[in-house]
Design an enzyme around this catalytic site. Structure first.
Site, PDB file in Angstrom:
ATOM      1  N   LYS A  45      22.468 -35.429  -0.738  1.00  0.00           N
ATOM      2  CA  LYS A  45      23.252 -34.282  -1.182  1.00  0.00           C
ATOM      3  C   LYS A  45      22.912 -33.858  -2.612  1.00  0.00           C
ATOM      4  O   LYS A  45      23.759 -33.366  -3.347  1.00  0.00           O
ATOM      5  CB  LYS A  45      24.762 -34.539  -1.058  1.00  0.00           C
ATOM      6  CG  LYS A  45      25.197 -35.137   0.268  1.00  0.00           C
ATOM      7  CD  LYS A  45      24.596 -34.445   1.489  1.00  0.00           C
ATOM      8  CE  LYS A  45      25.082 -33.032   1.690  1.00  0.00           C
ATOM      9  NZ  LYS A  45      24.432 -32.377   2.864  1.00  0.00           N
ATOM     10  N   TRP A  50      16.660 -28.164  -0.038  1.00  0.00           N
ATOM     11  CA  TRP A  50      16.146 -27.088  -0.888  1.00  0.00           C
ATOM     12  C   TRP A  50      14.700 -27.373  -1.283  1.00  0.00           C
ATOM     13  O   TRP A  50      13.822 -26.519  -1.185  1.00  0.00           O
ATOM     14  CB  TRP A  50      17.028 -26.997  -2.128  1.00  0.00           C
ATOM     15  CG  TRP A  50      16.976 -25.695  -2.860  1.00  0.00           C
ATOM     16  CD1 TRP A  50      16.284 -24.566  -2.515  1.00  0.00           C
ATOM     17  CD2 TRP A  50      17.679 -25.380  -4.059  1.00  0.00           C
ATOM     18  NE1 TRP A  50      16.497 -23.579  -3.435  1.00  0.00           N
ATOM     19  CE2 TRP A  50      17.358 -24.037  -4.389  1.00  0.00           C
ATOM     20  CE3 TRP A  50      18.540 -26.089  -4.893  1.00  0.00           C
ATOM     21  CZ2 TRP A  50      17.873 -23.410  -5.523  1.00  0.00           C
ATOM     22  CZ3 TRP A  50      19.050 -25.457  -6.015  1.00  0.00           C
ATOM     23  CH2 TRP A  50      18.725 -24.133  -6.326  1.00  0.00           C
ATOM     24  N   TRP A  73      12.851 -31.434   8.994  1.00  0.00           N
ATOM     25  CA  TRP A  73      12.696 -32.879   9.183  1.00  0.00           C
ATOM     26  C   TRP A  73      11.339 -33.240   9.774  1.00  0.00           C
ATOM     27  O   TRP A  73      10.963 -34.401   9.807  1.00  0.00           O
ATOM     28  CB  TRP A  73      13.820 -33.446  10.063  1.00  0.00           C
ATOM     29  CG  TRP A  73      13.900 -32.853  11.438  1.00  0.00           C
ATOM     30  CD1 TRP A  73      13.168 -33.217  12.539  1.00  0.00           C
ATOM     31  CD2 TRP A  73      14.763 -31.804  11.885  1.00  0.00           C
ATOM     32  NE1 TRP A  73      13.504 -32.461  13.634  1.00  0.00           N
ATOM     33  CE2 TRP A  73      14.499 -31.581  13.261  1.00  0.00           C
ATOM     34  CE3 TRP A  73      15.737 -31.033  11.256  1.00  0.00           C
ATOM     35  CZ2 TRP A  73      15.179 -30.626  14.016  1.00  0.00           C
ATOM     36  CZ3 TRP A  73      16.408 -30.077  12.012  1.00  0.00           C
ATOM     37  CH2 TRP A  73      16.129 -29.885  13.360  1.00  0.00           C
ATOM     38  N   TRP A  78      11.652 -37.483   6.469  1.00  0.00           N
ATOM     39  CA  TRP A  78      12.171 -38.677   5.816  1.00  0.00           C
ATOM     40  C   TRP A  78      11.494 -39.882   6.438  1.00  0.00           C
ATOM     41  O   TRP A  78      11.507 -40.074   7.653  1.00  0.00           O
ATOM     42  CB  TRP A  78      13.678 -38.810   6.025  1.00  0.00           C
ATOM     43  CG  TRP A  78      14.506 -37.922   5.166  1.00  0.00           C
ATOM     44  CD1 TRP A  78      14.920 -38.157   3.898  1.00  0.00           C
ATOM     45  CD2 TRP A  78      15.039 -36.642   5.519  1.00  0.00           C
ATOM     46  NE1 TRP A  78      15.674 -37.107   3.436  1.00  0.00           N
ATOM     47  CE2 TRP A  78      15.774 -36.168   4.411  1.00  0.00           C
ATOM     48  CE3 TRP A  78      14.966 -35.840   6.671  1.00  0.00           C
ATOM     49  CZ2 TRP A  78      16.423 -34.940   4.412  1.00  0.00           C
ATOM     50  CZ3 TRP A  78      15.614 -34.636   6.676  1.00  0.00           C
ATOM     51  CH2 TRP A  78      16.325 -34.196   5.555  1.00  0.00           C
ATOM     52  N   HIS A 101      15.208 -41.173   0.711  1.00  0.00           N
ATOM     53  CA  HIS A 101      16.406 -41.397  -0.101  1.00  0.00           C
ATOM     54  C   HIS A 101      16.393 -42.811  -0.685  1.00  0.00           C
ATOM     55  O   HIS A 101      17.396 -43.253  -1.244  1.00  0.00           O
ATOM     56  CB  HIS A 101      17.668 -41.243   0.745  1.00  0.00           C
ATOM     57  CG  HIS A 101      17.982 -39.839   1.165  1.00  0.00           C
ATOM     58  ND1 HIS A 101      17.914 -38.763   0.302  1.00  0.00           N
ATOM     59  CD2 HIS A 101      18.401 -39.332   2.358  1.00  0.00           C
ATOM     60  CE1 HIS A 101      18.268 -37.655   0.957  1.00  0.00           C
ATOM     61  NE2 HIS A 101      18.558 -37.983   2.188  1.00  0.00           N
ATOM     62  N   SER A 131      29.964 -32.586  -2.198  1.00  0.00           N
ATOM     63  CA  SER A 131      29.147 -32.257  -1.033  1.00  0.00           C
ATOM     64  C   SER A 131      29.199 -33.377  -0.001  1.00  0.00           C
ATOM     65  O   SER A 131      29.291 -33.128   1.204  1.00  0.00           O
ATOM     66  CB  SER A 131      27.702 -32.002  -1.477  1.00  0.00           C
ATOM     67  OG  SER A 131      26.908 -31.580  -0.403  1.00  0.00           O
ATOM     68  N   PHE A 222      19.551 -19.731  -2.232  1.00  0.00           N
ATOM     69  CA  PHE A 222      20.401 -20.392  -1.243  1.00  0.00           C
ATOM     70  C   PHE A 222      20.841 -19.435  -0.127  1.00  0.00           C
ATOM     71  O   PHE A 222      20.796 -19.779   1.057  1.00  0.00           O
ATOM     72  CB  PHE A 222      21.630 -21.004  -1.922  1.00  0.00           C
ATOM     73  CG  PHE A 222      22.471 -21.836  -0.999  1.00  0.00           C
ATOM     74  CD1 PHE A 222      22.125 -23.149  -0.714  1.00  0.00           C
ATOM     75  CD2 PHE A 222      23.603 -21.309  -0.402  1.00  0.00           C
ATOM     76  CE1 PHE A 222      22.887 -23.919   0.149  1.00  0.00           C
ATOM     77  CE2 PHE A 222      24.372 -22.068   0.455  1.00  0.00           C
ATOM     78  CZ  PHE A 222      24.018 -23.380   0.734  1.00  0.00           C
ATOM     79  N   MET A 225      17.796 -18.995   2.182  1.00  0.00           N
ATOM     80  CA  MET A 225      17.420 -20.221   2.889  1.00  0.00           C
ATOM     81  C   MET A 225      18.447 -20.590   3.955  1.00  0.00           C
ATOM     82  O   MET A 225      18.122 -21.133   5.001  1.00  0.00           O
ATOM     83  CB  MET A 225      17.268 -21.361   1.886  1.00  0.00           C
ATOM     84  CG  MET A 225      16.509 -22.552   2.438  1.00  0.00           C
ATOM     85  SD  MET A 225      16.453 -23.896   1.245  1.00  0.00           S
ATOM     86  CE  MET A 225      18.034 -24.661   1.539  1.00  0.00           C
ATOM     87  N   ARG A 250      26.356 -25.596   2.620  1.00  0.00           N
ATOM     88  CA  ARG A 250      27.723 -25.124   2.429  1.00  0.00           C
ATOM     89  C   ARG A 250      27.827 -24.028   1.370  1.00  0.00           C
ATOM     90  O   ARG A 250      28.052 -22.872   1.681  1.00  0.00           O
ATOM     91  CB  ARG A 250      28.614 -26.336   2.076  1.00  0.00           C
ATOM     92  CG  ARG A 250      30.073 -26.184   2.396  1.00  0.00           C
ATOM     93  CD  ARG A 250      30.801 -27.514   2.194  1.00  0.00           C
ATOM     94  NE  ARG A 250      30.624 -28.025   0.841  1.00  0.00           N
ATOM     95  CZ  ARG A 250      31.410 -27.739  -0.182  1.00  0.00           C
ATOM     96  NH1 ARG A 250      32.443 -26.947   0.002  1.00  0.00           N
ATOM     97  NH2 ARG A 250      31.179 -28.240  -1.388  1.00  0.00           N
ATOM     98  N   LYS A 251      27.671 -24.381   0.091  1.00  0.00           N
ATOM     99  CA  LYS A 251      27.820 -23.392  -0.987  1.00  0.00           C
ATOM    100  C   LYS A 251      26.569 -23.263  -1.842  1.00  0.00           C
ATOM    101  O   LYS A 251      26.260 -22.182  -2.318  1.00  0.00           O
ATOM    102  CB  LYS A 251      29.008 -23.755  -1.876  1.00  0.00           C
ATOM    103  CG  LYS A 251      30.366 -23.562  -1.222  1.00  0.00           C
ATOM    104  CD  LYS A 251      31.486 -23.803  -2.239  1.00  0.00           C
ATOM    105  CE  LYS A 251      32.854 -23.565  -1.640  1.00  0.00           C
ATOM    106  NZ  LYS A 251      33.937 -23.786  -2.637  1.00  0.00           N
ATOM    107  N   GLY A 252      25.897 -24.379  -2.102  1.00  0.00           N
ATOM    108  CA  GLY A 252      24.688 -24.336  -2.919  1.00  0.00           C
ATOM    109  C   GLY A 252      24.938 -23.899  -4.345  1.00  0.00           C
ATOM    110  O   GLY A 252      24.150 -23.137  -4.913  1.00  0.00           O
TER     111      GLY A 252
END
Length: 287
Positions: A45, A50, A73, A78, A101, A131, A222, A225, A250-252
């Site tokens: 998060k 991005w 992905w 990852w 990560h 987030s 954002f 995207m 969600r909001k970015g």
């Protein structure tokens, strides 16, 4: 499912048992890095999706097909997630674009030998928490966050997927071969995305003219995207992510924690942050 059933502990760090199978973890442990690999590293998060949009566009010289036709992905997989070992990454031409990560001290031996380029993206941990709180509420493979105060304590104690934000950030800030690592923050990208794209391109030795840089930055805003079905996880099965509860993208924005945390919670967060980061010399944008 219980917390014990949802998580597995790998190298001392909690990970989703469903997303990080023993086979996938073994594959990453044995993965052979190349010196020209490009590795995006984040704590969850913090701007992974991005950056998975920006880097392929840079490497393709702005060609939108690189992000319009391949799910993120697959385009920047990852390395520790279950399906990645089925992507035949060993056969991909260089430079490969990859993501993880993992904490620095969790990386496999080939990483330290090959010394690939790393883009490490950091984000204000209060916004990471905010987030994460929404994400844990919509992802079936994670424990329901429960009351915010309880989840806040878990987050600050590192009892969440990929462990402590503090340990993660400090591990990468203390990494060796820093000339191979670009440190950038989510907040810097929000403040000046065009400049961030140009800096990332320079780090990757990719020459872009001003017009291409601007087009990439515009595409990676954002709001734009979020419309990309190859990036917004709208194709993910609802039993995996229920986006009626919360959108994946969600909001970015920066500073949404002010709408989430109470004054007392923010003060407690600050106290823990000061204690955990007291030995860190790096000056962060959000400080």
């Amino acid at each position: 499912m219980t917390e014990a059933e949802l998580y597995t502990v790998y190298k001392g760090v909690p990970m989703s048992a469903r997303m990080h199978s023993p086979q996938a973890l073994k594959h990453f442990e044995e993965f052979s890095f190349r010196s020209d690999d490009i590795l995006i590293v984040t704590y969850p998060k913090s701007g992974t999706t991005w950056t998975q949009e920006i880097v392929p566009l840079i490497m393709s010289g702005g060609d939108p097909a690189s992000v319009e036709t391949v799910p993120n992905w697959r385009r920047v997989p990852w390395l520790e997630i279950g399906r990645s070992y089925t992507f035949n990454l060993e056969e991909r031409p260089s430079p490969r674009m990859l993501a993880t990560h993992y904490h620095y001290n969790m990386m496999p031996s080939s990483f330290f030998k090959a010394k690939p380029k790393v883009i490490y993206v950091m984000r204000n941990p209060k916004d990471v928490f905010t987030s994460s709180f929404h994400y844990y509420g919509m992802a079936s493979f994670l424990e329901n966050p429960g009351p915010q105060s309880e989840f806040l304590n878990k987050f600050l104690d590192g009892k969440v997927m990929f462990g402590s934000w503090f340990d993660h950030v400090k591990s990468w800030l203390n990494a060796e071969d820093k000339e191979r690592i670009m440190y950038i923050s989510y907040e810097e990208m929000i403040m000046d995305l065009k400049d961030s794209v140009a800096r990332i391109a320079q780090f990757l030795d990719k020459s872009l003219d001003a017009e291409v840089t601007e087009k990439i930055a515009e595409r990676c805003l954002f709001k734009n995207m979020k419309q990309n079905k190859m990036s917004n996880y709208s194709t993910a099965p609802p039993e995996l992510m229920d986006q009626t509860k919360s959108e994946f993208l969600r909001k970015g924005i920066a500073g949404d924690w002010k709408n989430q945390l109470t004054v007392a919670e923010a003060e407690y967060f600050d106290a823990v942050y000061e204690d955990k980061m007291k030995d860190v010399k790096c000056k962060f944008v959000w400080d």
